[in-house]
Design an enzyme around this catalytic site. Structure first.
Site: not given
Length: 665
Positions: A207, A313, A344
C-alpha cells in the site's frame, strides 16, 4: 524449494530450533554460502540462514533528507531502524539491504496483526514489524525500516506521496551508498556511516509503503536494484479520482493527519493546508498531482519490479498497477506480477509458502546476484479460483489484442446485446442516475429493464473467453443536467465460488494457529497467525470497473459544467484485470451513473441517453477478436443461472473511511 526454507510449526518467541545449532556450528562457512554478486555467486542457488538473528546488530540512525518540510529552519532527519547480522562485519564483508519505508510504524501497524515498532530503553529496535528481518537477516541481508518524514521518530511532515515522502527513502539509499549524511541521534552531530553496506538495496511494502517504492524507483536512484510494490499506488490522483469523479470523500490532508506524529501535527499546519489547496474536490488536475504521478517518470526506473495486487482491491484500485505495468513494459523494465482474487491483502496472507519462497529467490537474484533462474520463470501468476493459480510466460499473454465490442439494442429498454459491429445510427438507451444503487444492484437485474442502468449481454459463451489487461469504454451521452457521473463495469454472469473480497478481511479468514518464518527473539517473533480463503458462492462477478465525470469530456485535467441536452463523448478507463469468462457464462457490459460507495454522487440526478452507435468497449481478449467470435458462435449451452431468483454477487464493501494500508477504519 520445500519446507527446508522455513519452520511451519509453532515455536514460542525466543526459542531455537535444533537446526539453529547446526547453523551456528557452520557459521564459518558463511563467507562461502552467502557471497556478494560475482563469479562465485553465479553458481549459487539459495542463501541459507547461517547467521544469528538473536545476536544481530540492532541500531538506529537519522538520515538527513536535505529538505525542511516543517519549516523550522533545519533540514529534516528521518529515523532509520536497522537489523543486520553481526558476523559479516566481523569478517569484513559488506551486505545488501531490504528496506520498507512506511508511515504506519507507530500509528496504524503493519500486516494482518497490525504490528508496531517497539524499542528498548536505549531506543534500539526490539520488534520490527513483519517477518522480513526474521527471515532475511539470518540469510545475510540487513533489514531497514524507515519512518517517513513526519511519522514516528522522524522530523518533517507527511506529504502523502510527494517530494518529502519519496526523499525520506531515497536519502537512505543515498546514505547506504555513501552519498548522504546520517547521525547517531535525532539532534546530535555524531556522524553515522554505512560501511557495512554494499549499497545494493531492494524496497518492499504494501500500500503506502509499496507506493513509496514506486516513487523512489521513478527517481532512478543509483543502488536501488529491485522493488516489490504490493497493492501500491502509481499515481495519487488515481487513488482519489477517476477522470474527475471523486472516489473518496476525503483527500491527502486527511491521510497526513492520520499518520503524522503528535509533534508533527503541532508543527505541520502549513503543509496540511498545502495538501488541501492542491487537491480540490472538483477533481481538477494540479501540480500536487503531477508531483505524485510516478507513471510519468517510469522512464527513469532502473530497478526490476515485482508487482503484486488483488484484482478486487477497491482501496488501491487496480488501475494503479495496470498503468504502472504498461509504463514499465514500454520502458523495457524487467518485471514480474502476481494477481490474486483478494481485495487489499498481502500475499503473505493468501499464499504464504509460495510467496516467501518466491520472494527469497527474487532477492537472492537481484541483491545477492545468485543465478537461480527466477528471471526466466513465468512472468505472471494469476489466481483463477481460491487457492488455484495459473501462470503465463508473459503478461498480458502473447496473442492478446484489444477488441472493439459494441452495445446493441435488445428486446426491452436498457436490455441489449454485445456485437463486433456497431449499432445502427440513431439507436439509443436511457437511464437515470440513482445514487442509492451500485454495481451489484445493476448486475442482479441485468436481464430486466430497470430505469437506473443500461445493460448489454452476450448469449451464453460456447468457449472460455479471457480478458487480460486494461479495458476502455467510450461513451457518447446526453445529460439532462449540468453535472453527471458515469460508471462502466464488466460482469461475468454465471455461478462461481470466489474469494469474498467484501468480507472483513477482503478474501481471507484469520485462524488461531501460527507458522514461523525465520528466527525469533523474546521481543520479535517470526510466528504469525495462519490464514485461509474466505469463499463465497455467487451468481455473477463484477471483474472490472471504471468511472468518470462527464464534465471531463474535453480534458482529463479539468472538468466543466455540461449543457443539458447536448451530447458529449468521454472514455472511461476500466481497471486492469485478468479474468476468464467460462463457457456457459455470459459477458456483460453495464453503463450507469453513480456506483454507490465506490464514487461519490454528483450534485444533480441526471437522466442520460446513450448514443449506442457512438459507444463501444475496447477489451483486451486473449486471442483478439477471433476469440470473441468463437466464444459467441456455435451451439450455445444453456445459460448458467440461479433460476428465477435474482443472482447474488459480492456486495460493494461498506467502508466508513479508507486509507492505503492494512487497517480498516
Amino acid at each position: 524449494m520445500g519446507s527446508r526454507l522455513r519452520t511451519r510449526s509453532f515455536r514460542p518467541p525466543g526459542s531455537r530450533s535444533p537446526r539453529s545449532f547446526v547453523f551456528a556450528a557452520v557459521a564459518a562457512l558463511a563467507a562461502v554460502l552467502i557471497a556478494p554478486a560475482g563469479a562465485q555467486a553465479a553458481h549459487l542457488r539459495e542463501s541459507q540462514p547461517v547467521y544469528s538473528y538473536e545476536n544481530a546488530i540492532r541500531e538506529a540512525v537519522w538520515v538527513d533528507t536535505g529538505l525542511d518540510g516543517d519549516g523550522d529552519g533545519k533540514t529534516d532527519r528521518v529515523a532509520v531502524d536497522i537489523v543486520r547480522p553481526r558476523e559479516p562485519a566481523q569478517q569484513g564483508r559488506k551486505i545488501p539491504v531490504i528496506m520498507d519505508a512506511s508511515p504506519y510504524y507507530s500509528c496504524c501497524g503493519r500486516g494482518n496483526e497490525s504490528q508496531l515498532k517497539t524499542y528498548d530503553a536505549n531506543g534500539a529496535i526490539v520488534q520490527m514489524p513483519l517477518y522480513y528481518d526474521n527471515y532475511f537477516v539470518p540469510r545475510g541481508y540487513a533489514f531497514v525500516g524507515v519512518d517517513l518524514a513526519g511519522t514516528n521518530r522522524s522530523d518533517g511532515c507527511a506529504d502523502v506521496g510527494g517530494r518529502s515522502d519519496v526523499q525520506s527513502a531515497k536519502a537512505v539509499i543515498d546514505w547506504l551508498n555513501g552519498r548522504a549524511r546520517a547521525y547517531t541521534s535525532r539532534t546530535g552531530t555524531e556522524r553515522a556511516t554505512a560501511g557495512w553496506s554494499n549499497g545494493r538495496t531492494g524496497m518492499i511494502g504494501k500500500s503506502w509503503d509499496g507506493t513509496i517504492a514506486n516513487g523512489v524507483a521513478a527517481t532512478g536512484v543509483a543502488g536501488l536494484k529491485t522493488i516489490v510494490p504490493i497493492s501500491a499506488i502509481s499515481s495519487w490522483y488515481d487513488y482519489y479520482f477517476a477522470k474527475g469523479a471523486p472516489l473518496y470523500d476525503g483527500g491527502p490532508a486527511d491521510l497526513a493527519g492520520l499518520v503524522d506524529s503528535p509533534a508533527a501535527q503541532k508543527r505541520c499546519a502549513a503543509e496540511q493546508q498545502k495538501l488541501i489547496d492542491g487537491s480540490p474536490r472538483s477533481g481538477d488536475w494540479t501540480s500536487l498531482w503531477s508531483e505524485r504521478d510516478y507513471v510519468r517518470q517510469a522512464g527513469n526506473v532502473k530497478a526490476s519490479v515485482f508487482v503484486v495486487h488483488g484484482m478486487q482491491d477497491l482501496n488501491v484500485r487496480t488501475k494503479n498497477f495496470g498503468q504502472w505495468w504498461d509504463a514499465l513494459a514500454a520502458n523495457g523494465v524487467e518485471r514480474k506480477i502476481w494477481l490474486s482474487q483478494t481485495g487489499h491483502v498481502d500475499p503473505f496472507d493468501y499464499r504464504r509458502g509460495a510467496w516467501v519462497d518466491t520472494l527469497h529467490q527474487w532477492f537472492d537474484h537481484y541483491l545477492l546476484g545468485y543465478d537461480n533462474g527466477i528471471e526466466h520463470r513465468p512472468m505472471a501468476d494469476i489466481e483463477r479460483h481460491p487457492d488455484q493459480w495459473s501462470t503465463d510466460a508473459v503478461w498480458p499473454p502473447a496473442g492478446t489484442a484489444t477488441t472493439a465490442v459494441n452495445p446493441v439494442s435488445g428486446p426491452a429498454p436498457g436490455v441489449g446485446g454485445l456485437a463486433l459491429s456497431p449499432a445502427p445510427a440513431g439507436t439509443t438507451s436511457t437511464f437515470t442516475d440513482n445514487p442509492a444503487l451500485d454495481e451489484t444492484s445493476w448486475a442482479a437485474q441485468i436481464d430486466k429493464s430497470t430505469p437506473d442502468k443500461s445493460g448489454f449481454v452476450t448469449q451464453p459463451l460456447t468457449r472460455d473467453l479471457r480478458v487480460s489487461g486494461s479495458s476502455k469504454v467510450t461513451v457518447t451521452a446526453t445529460p439532462t443536467t449540468s453535472s453527471a457521473y458515469l460508471s462502466a463495469v464488466l460482469v461475468d454472469l454465471g455461478p462461481d465460488t470466489i474469494r469474498n473480497y467484501a468480507g472483513a478481511h477482503e478474501g481471507i479468514v484469520t485462524g488461531t494457529d501460527r507458522t514461523c518464518w525465520g528466527a525469533s527473539t523474546a521481543g520479535d517473533s517470526s510466528c504469525y497467525l495462519t490464514t485461509s480463503a474466505d469463499k463465497t458462492a455467487v451468481g455473477y462477478t463484477v471483474f472490472s470497473r471504471g468511472w468518470a465525470d462527464l464534465g471531463n469530456y474535453a480534458s482529463d485535467l479539468k472538468g466543466v459544467p455540461l449543457t443539458p441536452g447536448k451530447p458529449y463523448t468521454i472514455t472511461l478507463d476500466l481497471a486492469a484485470t485478468d479474468h476468464v469468462v467460462p463457457a456457459g457464462h455470459r459477458l456483460a457490459l453495464i453503463v450507469a451513473g453513480t456506483d454507490k460507495d465506490l464514487i461519490d454522487p454528483p450534485a444533480s440526478r441526471p437522466t442520460l441517453t446513450l448514443d449506442l452507435a457512438r459507444t463501444a468497449a475496447k477489451v483486451p481478449f486473449v486471442g483478439g477478436p477471433w476469440a470473441f467470435v468463437r466464444a459467441t458462435s456455435g451451439t450455445r449451452p444453456q445459460a448458467q443461472t440461479g433460476g428465477s431468483v435474482a443472482p447474488r454477487g459480492v456486495p460493494v464493501p461498506r467502508l466508513t473511511q479508507r486509507l492505503p494500508g492494512d487497517v480498516r477504519r
